[in-house]
Motif scaffolding. Structure first.
Motif, PDB file in Angstrom:
ATOM      1  N   VAL A 192       0.837  -1.194   0.000  1.00 57.34           N
ATOM      2  CA  VAL A 192       0.000   0.000   0.000  1.00 57.34           C
ATOM      3  C   VAL A 192       0.870   1.241   0.000  1.00 57.34           C
ATOM      4  CG1 VAL A 192      -1.736   1.265   1.308  1.00 57.34           C
ATOM      5  CG2 VAL A 192      -1.817  -1.236   1.211  1.00 57.34           C
ATOM      6  N   GLU A 193       0.495   2.203  -0.787  1.00 57.90           N
ATOM      7  CA  GLU A 193       1.276   3.425  -0.916  1.00 57.90           C
ATOM      8  C   GLU A 193       1.310   4.188   0.400  1.00 57.90           C
ATOM      9  OE1 GLU A 193      -0.185   5.970  -3.917  1.00 57.90           O
ATOM     10  OE2 GLU A 193       1.045   7.650  -3.318  1.00 57.90           O
ATOM     11  N   LYS A 194       2.533   4.670   0.732  1.00 57.10           N
ATOM     12  CA  LYS A 194       2.678   5.508   1.921  1.00 57.10           C
ATOM     13  C   LYS A 194       3.502   6.721   1.572  1.00 57.10           C
ATOM     14  CE  LYS A 194       2.213   1.827   5.295  1.00 57.10           C
ATOM     15  NZ  LYS A 194       2.745   1.194   6.493  1.00 57.10           N
ATOM     16  N   LYS A 195       3.204   7.829   2.167  1.00 56.07           N
ATOM     17  CA  LYS A 195       3.903   9.066   1.862  1.00 56.07           C
ATOM     18  C   LYS A 195       5.009   9.320   2.870  1.00 56.07           C
ATOM     19  CE  LYS A 195       3.329  13.924   1.289  1.00 56.07           C
ATOM     20  NZ  LYS A 195       2.521  15.082   1.538  1.00 56.07           N
ATOM     21  N   ILE A 196       6.170   9.704   2.355  1.00 54.44           N
ATOM     22  CA  ILE A 196       7.336   9.934   3.199  1.00 54.44           C
ATOM     23  C   ILE A 196       7.497  11.429   3.437  1.00 54.44           C
ATOM     24  CG2 ILE A 196       9.807   9.524   3.377  1.00 54.44           C
ATOM     25  CD1 ILE A 196       8.131   7.029   3.297  1.00 54.44           C
ATOM     26  N   PRO A 197       7.983  11.822   4.607  1.00 54.37           N
ATOM     27  CA  PRO A 197       8.148  13.248   4.895  1.00 54.37           C
ATOM     28  C   PRO A 197       9.124  13.919   3.954  1.00 54.37           C
ATOM     29  CG  PRO A 197       8.302  11.930   6.889  1.00 54.37           C
ATOM     30  CD  PRO A 197       8.270  10.980   5.744  1.00 54.37           C
ATOM     31  N   LEU A 198       9.022  15.239   3.857  1.00 58.25           N
ATOM     32  CA  LEU A 198       9.934  16.022   3.038  1.00 58.25           C
ATOM     33  C   LEU A 198      11.373  15.654   3.348  1.00 58.25           C
ATOM     34  CD1 LEU A 198       8.460  19.615   3.201  1.00 58.25           C
ATOM     35  CD2 LEU A 198       8.706  18.200   1.173  1.00 58.25           C
ATOM     36  N   SER A 199      12.160  15.441   2.319  1.00 57.60           N
ATOM     37  CA  SER A 199      13.545  15.039   2.522  1.00 57.60           C
ATOM     38  C   SER A 199      14.354  15.457   1.325  1.00 57.60           C
ATOM     39  CB  SER A 199      13.635  13.527   2.716  1.00 57.60           C
ATOM     40  OG  SER A 199      13.145  12.865   1.584  1.00 57.60           O
ATOM     41  N   HIS A 200      15.632  15.078   1.327  1.00 56.56           N
ATOM     42  CA  HIS A 200      16.517  15.477   0.249  1.00 56.56           C
ATOM     43  C   HIS A 200      16.243  14.677  -1.010  1.00 56.56           C
ATOM     44  CE1 HIS A 200      19.189  18.217   2.448  1.00 56.56           C
ATOM     45  NE2 HIS A 200      18.790  17.511   3.474  1.00 56.56           N
ATOM     46  N   THR A 201      16.845  15.150  -2.100  1.00 53.15           N
ATOM     47  CA  THR A 201      16.566  14.634  -3.415  1.00 53.15           C
ATOM     48  C   THR A 201      16.867  13.163  -3.586  1.00 53.15           C
ATOM     49  OG1 THR A 201      16.858  16.634  -4.596  1.00 53.15           O
ATOM     50  CG2 THR A 201      17.572  14.748  -5.707  1.00 53.15           C
ATOM     51  N   VAL A 211      23.982  -0.311   7.653  1.00 52.00           N
ATOM     52  CA  VAL A 211      23.175  -0.027   6.490  1.00 52.00           C
ATOM     53  C   VAL A 211      21.991   0.822   6.874  1.00 52.00           C
ATOM     54  CG1 VAL A 211      21.568  -1.105   4.949  1.00 52.00           C
ATOM     55  CG2 VAL A 211      23.783  -2.060   5.263  1.00 52.00           C
ATOM     56  N   ASN A 212      21.629   1.739   5.999  1.00 55.05           N
ATOM     57  CA  ASN A 212      20.421   2.502   6.235  1.00 55.05           C
ATOM     58  C   ASN A 212      19.224   1.570   6.191  1.00 55.05           C
ATOM     59  OD1 ASN A 212      21.797   5.059   6.131  1.00 55.05           O
ATOM     60  ND2 ASN A 212      22.093   4.589   3.992  1.00 55.05           N
ATOM     61  N   ASP A 213      18.306   1.747   7.125  1.00 60.35           N
ATOM     62  CA  ASP A 213      17.164   0.857   7.176  1.00 60.35           C
ATOM     63  C   ASP A 213      16.163   1.143   6.075  1.00 60.35           C
ATOM     64  OD1 ASP A 213      17.298   1.005  10.747  1.00 60.35           O
ATOM     65  OD2 ASP A 213      18.104  -0.509   9.407  1.00 60.35           O
ATOM     66  N   THR A 214      16.078   2.372   5.619  1.00 64.60           N
ATOM     67  CA  THR A 214      15.157   2.714   4.553  1.00 64.60           C
ATOM     68  C   THR A 214      15.811   3.749   3.666  1.00 64.60           C
ATOM     69  OG1 THR A 214      14.124   4.618   5.590  1.00 64.60           O
ATOM     70  CG2 THR A 214      13.277   2.463   6.232  1.00 64.60           C
ATOM     71  N   GLU A 215      15.116   4.036   2.542  1.00 66.60           N
ATOM     72  CA  GLU A 215      15.615   5.062   1.642  1.00 66.60           C
ATOM     73  C   GLU A 215      15.588   6.436   2.307  1.00 66.60           C
ATOM     74  OE1 GLU A 215      13.314   4.843  -1.867  1.00 66.60           O
ATOM     75  OE2 GLU A 215      14.186   2.957  -2.543  1.00 66.60           O
ATOM     76  N   ASP A 216      14.840   6.571   3.405  1.00 69.47           N
ATOM     77  CA  ASP A 216      14.695   7.852   4.073  1.00 69.47           C
ATOM     78  C   ASP A 216      15.748   8.064   5.145  1.00 69.47           C
ATOM     79  OD1 ASP A 216      12.279   9.537   6.100  1.00 69.47           O
ATOM     80  OD2 ASP A 216      13.304  10.272   4.323  1.00 69.47           O
ATOM     81  N   THR A 217      16.637   7.097   5.340  1.00 69.11           N
ATOM     82  CA  THR A 217      17.675   7.188   6.360  1.00 69.11           C
ATOM     83  C   THR A 217      19.038   7.284   5.690  1.00 69.11           C
ATOM     84  OG1 THR A 217      16.319   5.753   7.737  1.00 69.11           O
ATOM     85  CG2 THR A 217      18.577   6.124   8.446  1.00 69.11           C
ATOM     86  N   VAL A 218      19.866   8.213   6.162  1.00 70.01           N
ATOM     87  CA  VAL A 218      21.173   8.426   5.549  1.00 70.01           C
ATOM     88  C   VAL A 218      22.263   8.364   6.614  1.00 70.01           C
ATOM     89  CG1 VAL A 218      20.293   9.776   3.623  1.00 70.01           C
ATOM     90  CG2 VAL A 218      20.894  10.928   5.753  1.00 70.01           C
ATOM     91  N   ILE A 219      23.498   8.164   6.152  1.00 67.48           N
ATOM     92  CA  ILE A 219      24.647   8.020   7.044  1.00 67.48           C
ATOM     93  C   ILE A 219      25.677   9.133   6.830  1.00 67.48           C
ATOM     94  CG2 ILE A 219      26.640   6.567   7.568  1.00 67.48           C
ATOM     95  CD1 ILE A 219      24.075   5.483   8.668  1.00 67.48           C
ATOM     96  N   THR A 220      25.947   9.472   5.585  1.00 62.83           N
ATOM     97  CA  THR A 220      27.100  10.293   5.234  1.00 62.83           C
ATOM     98  C   THR A 220      27.113  11.696   5.855  1.00 62.83           C
ATOM     99  OG1 THR A 220      27.043   9.104   3.124  1.00 62.83           O
ATOM    100  CG2 THR A 220      28.559  10.958   3.287  1.00 62.83           C
ATOM    101  N   PRO A 221      26.017  12.433   5.916  1.00 65.28           N
ATOM    102  CA  PRO A 221      26.097  13.828   6.402  1.00 65.28           C
ATOM    103  C   PRO A 221      26.663  13.976   7.800  1.00 65.28           C
ATOM    104  CG  PRO A 221      24.017  13.456   5.286  1.00 65.28           C
ATOM    105  CD  PRO A 221      24.667  12.112   5.432  1.00 65.28           C
ATOM    106  N   THR A 222      26.381  13.026   8.716  1.00 63.51           N
ATOM    107  CA  THR A 222      26.835  13.159  10.103  1.00 63.51           C
ATOM    108  C   THR A 222      27.637  11.953  10.580  1.00 63.51           C
ATOM    109  OG1 THR A 222      24.767  12.198  10.912  1.00 63.51           O
ATOM    110  CG2 THR A 222      24.861  14.599  10.712  1.00 63.51           C
ATOM    111  N   ARG A 223      27.863  10.956   9.710  1.00 65.73           N
ATOM    112  CA  ARG A 223      28.509   9.692  10.054  1.00 65.73           C
ATOM    113  C   ARG A 223      27.687   8.911  11.077  1.00 65.73           C
ATOM    114  NH1 ARG A 223      34.791  10.025   9.227  1.00 65.73           N
ATOM    115  NH2 ARG A 223      34.750   8.175  10.549  1.00 65.73           N
ATOM    116  N   THR A 224      26.440   9.269  11.253  1.00 68.04           N
ATOM    117  CA  THR A 224      25.513   8.551  12.113  1.00 68.04           C
ATOM    118  C   THR A 224      24.195   8.394  11.357  1.00 68.04           C
ATOM    119  OG1 THR A 224      24.650  10.552  13.138  1.00 68.04           O
ATOM    120  CG2 THR A 224      26.527   9.486  14.219  1.00 68.04           C
ATOM    121  N   LYS A 225      23.403   7.407  11.776  1.00 62.67           N
ATOM    122  CA  LYS A 225      22.129   7.188  11.109  1.00 62.67           C
ATOM    123  C   LYS A 225      21.176   8.333  11.420  1.00 62.67           C
ATOM    124  CE  LYS A 225      20.457   3.121  11.631  1.00 62.67           C
ATOM    125  NZ  LYS A 225      19.674   1.989  12.192  1.00 62.67           N
TER     126      LYS A 225
END
Length: 730
Positions: free
Chosen positions: A110-119, A143-157
């Motif tokens: 089912v489609e779900k909407k993700i909060p505003l985030s980077h490109t 590993v990032n758990d989802t496409e909405d989670t990033v590591i590189t900007p702060t070296r933390t999830k």
């Protein structure tokens, strides 16, 4: 070709008239009205130098305004013009992973909407739900758990909506939809980035971020530093997309967390992590110019152990490196990679990555008038990467991690008729890191770290092995207030064995106003680049008294949801000031000496537009205006376009069919000598059809409209090229 375009246009037209309440599989998914509204809100906010070819590894003499076109020392004519820093001598080329997306067949979730985030290039497939952000699970290597989670900007999830830095994310789905064999063709779609390649497949490839030099972008693969110690540059020509899960691109000075070379930005490449039952993927592809590609990947994972192992072989007859030539320059690439993971003691994790590649390609000589046919020249690049990272969380508040990595590369040239084409250049980068993340409060995370690296390089017959070392410590604090304001600040101190010490700093902020679907983000910081081995020690050019190159930069942007659940725009303004740039200064006796004598600046606007009118259709457009200036010569920096735009279209008109179209437009560039370079536009298209659950067929077209252009003056570019392939999954 006409009929193909008619068919593609027809399919896209039909896609526009699909009923929006129908899923990608063509079946309605009943949900309660309240659930539908919530899901929709969650998903729409998720908006997504060359020389003959030893290029990056030749001694580079970077004269500002002439810095990115390398040439062979024997063929350089300094009396006629200053040669770029890549022009004189050959040199070598040179965190938690995201689980694989669940295979859903034939119905999507089912489609779900993700909060505003980077490109992120949007994909019709639904992304997974983001995990709760409790501020305590911050193992940067995982590993990032989802496409909405990033590591590189702060070296933390971290959730991408909380990142103040300018960030682009290339997902596994983006890579799969493009069907591109080399990562450089996927990177071209990111805003603020210019990618240039000499000749066709295998040609030396440089990447410029926000007008900075190719030597000002730091590249990692699973924590392994890829930039060459001799030139300071990474050549993207041989980096395949095999076993790559995700790419995170940071724009702007990032030296506070990543050290030298991170002046323009950082490209962090994360390989696949195995999960679930054992899976085998086999692929074969054939295309024009006798191009073959074979791929294999085996992956899986249980509770305590996971693995992903892949390999590929690419071979092409190619085109002439010299645009005026007729003799074809071929290319071969064999790549193998593996990522192994072990979970221990509840939340402990060990990740080991091994990646090796061998490339062999032919290239042309460089004469007075530019590249000319040479049937005898070729070079090989052998590269081995290794990294192991161990992390564990104690008491829910302290997560220490340790990383050991090595990049071992050897560049070798062959020419039976000319000694200038014979060379051997081995390099090695050793790195040891420790990082500790402390989450003493729910809204505050402190990161401290230590890095040690040793960089080695040699040019056999030119200079003996040279080594320099660096010790660095860094500190960062992340604060989240009111569930809307996220602020980071950090410091770093580097101590090099060559030039001494350097202090850098950086701060970022992101502020979300959910009521008006708007996010403000910005950053300000300082970056530096240590002199390379060539610039320090190359005979009759190197200067051991060099200081590091430095930059200061800032950006500010606004991300806004314009049409609810459909249209999002992000506009960012940036400025960079580069000082102490190393260039070749002419001495009284007519020779050259590396000196910190140049200054430059860049400023511009990055615009990212994402539009998703229906679940099965998405558009992504970017436009970047970049104004660069050499302060000494009062002119634009070479090969940095003032205007660059991209467009991406992805659609699933029916469940089994995926159509992906990407386009690039580049305008207003100058060459090293100040002359105007080609404006150009090009379109690539890939269509995949799932014949069965276990088999898919695809066709891929590059330069669909056969546009004739040169990315680098004097070097050929591929015209229209068609490929077809089949993939099997077991």
């Amino acid at each position: 070709m006409k009929h193909l375009l008619i068919i593609v246009t027809g399919i896209l037209t039909l896609a526009f008239y699909q009923y929006p309440g129908v899923s990608a599989a063509g079946e309605s998914i009943p949900v309660l009205k309240e659930e539908q509204e919530t899901n929709d809100r969650i998903l729409t906010k998720w908006a997504e130098r060359p020389d003959n070819q030893a290029t990056q590894e030749k001694l580079i003499i970077r004269i500002l305004g002439k810095e990115e076109i390398p040439e062979v020392i024997e063929e350089a004519y300094p009396a006629d013009e200053f040669k770029s820093i890549e022009t004189i001598q050959k040199q070598p080329d040179n965190v938690k992973n995201i689980p694989e997306e669940l295979e859903v067949y034939p119905l999507p979730p089912v489609e779900k909407k993700i909060p505003l985030s980077h490109t992120t290039i949007p994909s019709p497939e639904t992304s997974k739900d983001p995990p709760p952000n409790d501020g305590k699970d911050r193992q940067c290597e995982d590993v990032n758990d989802t496409e909405d989670t990033v590591i590189t900007p702060t070296r933390t999830k971290q959730l991408s909506k909380n990142v103040g830095s300018s960030l682009s994310i290339i997902t596994q789905k983006d890579i799969e939809n493009s069907k591109a064999p080399l990562l450089l063709d996927v990177l071209r779609q990111a805003p603020g980035i210019e990618v240039t390649r000499t000749q066709g497949i295998g040609g030396t490839t440089s990447l410029f971020i926000r007008g900075a030099s190719a030597a000002h972008t730091l590249v990692f693969v699973d924590g392994v530093q890829m930039n060459s110690p001799t030139s300071g540059v990474f050549n993207f020509a041989n980096l395949s997309t095999d076993n790559i899960e995700r790419v995170e691109i940071l724009r702007g000075p990032q030296s506070t967390l990543y050290g030298s070379e991170a002046i323009g930005g950082v490209v962090n490449i994360i390989t696949k992590k195995g999960a679930g039952d054992n899976k085998v993927t086999l692929g074969t592809e054939y295309g024009m110019r006798d191009t073959y590609r074979e791929t294999v990947n085996v992956s899986g994972g249980k509770e305590n152990f996971d693995y992903s192992v892949g390999g590929s072989y690419l071979k092409t007859l190619g085109i002439s490196a010299a645009s005026s030539g007729s003799e074809k320059d071929g290319y071969k690439n064999l790549t193998g990679s593996a990522r192994l993971g072990w979970n221990f003691l509840d939340n402990g994790r060990v990740d080991t990555t091994i990646r090796g590649s061998h490339s062999d390609f032919e290239y042309d000589a460089f004469g007075i008038a530019g590249p000319v046919d040479d049937p005898d020249r070729r070079q090989t690049t052998d590269e081995i990467l290794f990294s192991t990272k161990v992390s564990k969380t104690f008491f829910g508040i302290w997560t220490p991690s340790f990383l050991v990595s090595v990049n071992d590369t050897e560049l070798k040239g062959f020419d039976s008729t000319d000694e200038s084409g014979e060379f051997l250049i081995p390099t090695r980068v050793w790195r040891v890191e420790h990082q500790s993340d402390f989450s003493l409060l729910d809204f505050d995370t402190v990161t401290i770290g230590y890095e040690y690296e040793a960089l080695e390089g040699e040019n056999e017959g030119t200079f003996d092995k040279q080594t320099f070392r660096n010790n660095a410590v860094f500190l960062q604090n992340q604060i989240e207030l009111f569930e809307s304001l996220n602020w980071t600040a950090g410091l770093r101190y580097d101590d090099y064995s060559t030039f001494g010490n350097n202090l850098t700093y950086r701060t970022t902020a992101s502020y979300n106003i959910e009521e008006i679907s708007t996010r403000f983000h910005g950053s300000w910081g300082k970056g530096f680049r240590a002199p390379s081995i060539n610039e320090l020690f190359f005979p009759f050019f190197g200067n051991p008294d060099l200081n590091p190159e430095e930059s200061k930069g800032w950006d500010f942007g606004v991300e806004k949801e314009i049409l609810k659940d459909k249209l999002t725009m992000d506009v960012t303004y940036f400025e960079n000031d580069f000082t102490n740039l190393i260039t070749a200064a002419i001495q009284p006796d007519g020779s050259y000496l590396a000196e910190n004598a140049a200054r430059a600046e860049s400023q511009g606007i990055e615009t990212i537009l994402t539009y998703r009118p229906f679940t099965i259709l998405s558009f992504t457009g970017t436009y970047t205006y970049t104004e660069t200036r050499d302060r000494e010569k009062k002119q634009q920096l070479p090969r940095r376009p003032e205007n660059r735009a991209t467009i991406g279209i992805n659609t699933n008109p029916i469940a089994k069919l995926n159509i992906n179209v990407t386009g690039i437009m580049v305008r207003d560039r100058i060459d090293s000598n100040g002359t105007k370079m080609d404006n150009y536009w090009t379109v690539n298209q890939a269509t995949r059809y799932d014949v069965t659950k276990f088999m898919a067929a695809y066709v891929r077209f590059e330069n669909l409209f056969d546009y004739d252009y040169e990315e680098v003056t004097g070097f050929g570019s591929l015209g229209f090229t068609a490929y077809g392939g089949v993939e099997f999954k077991f």
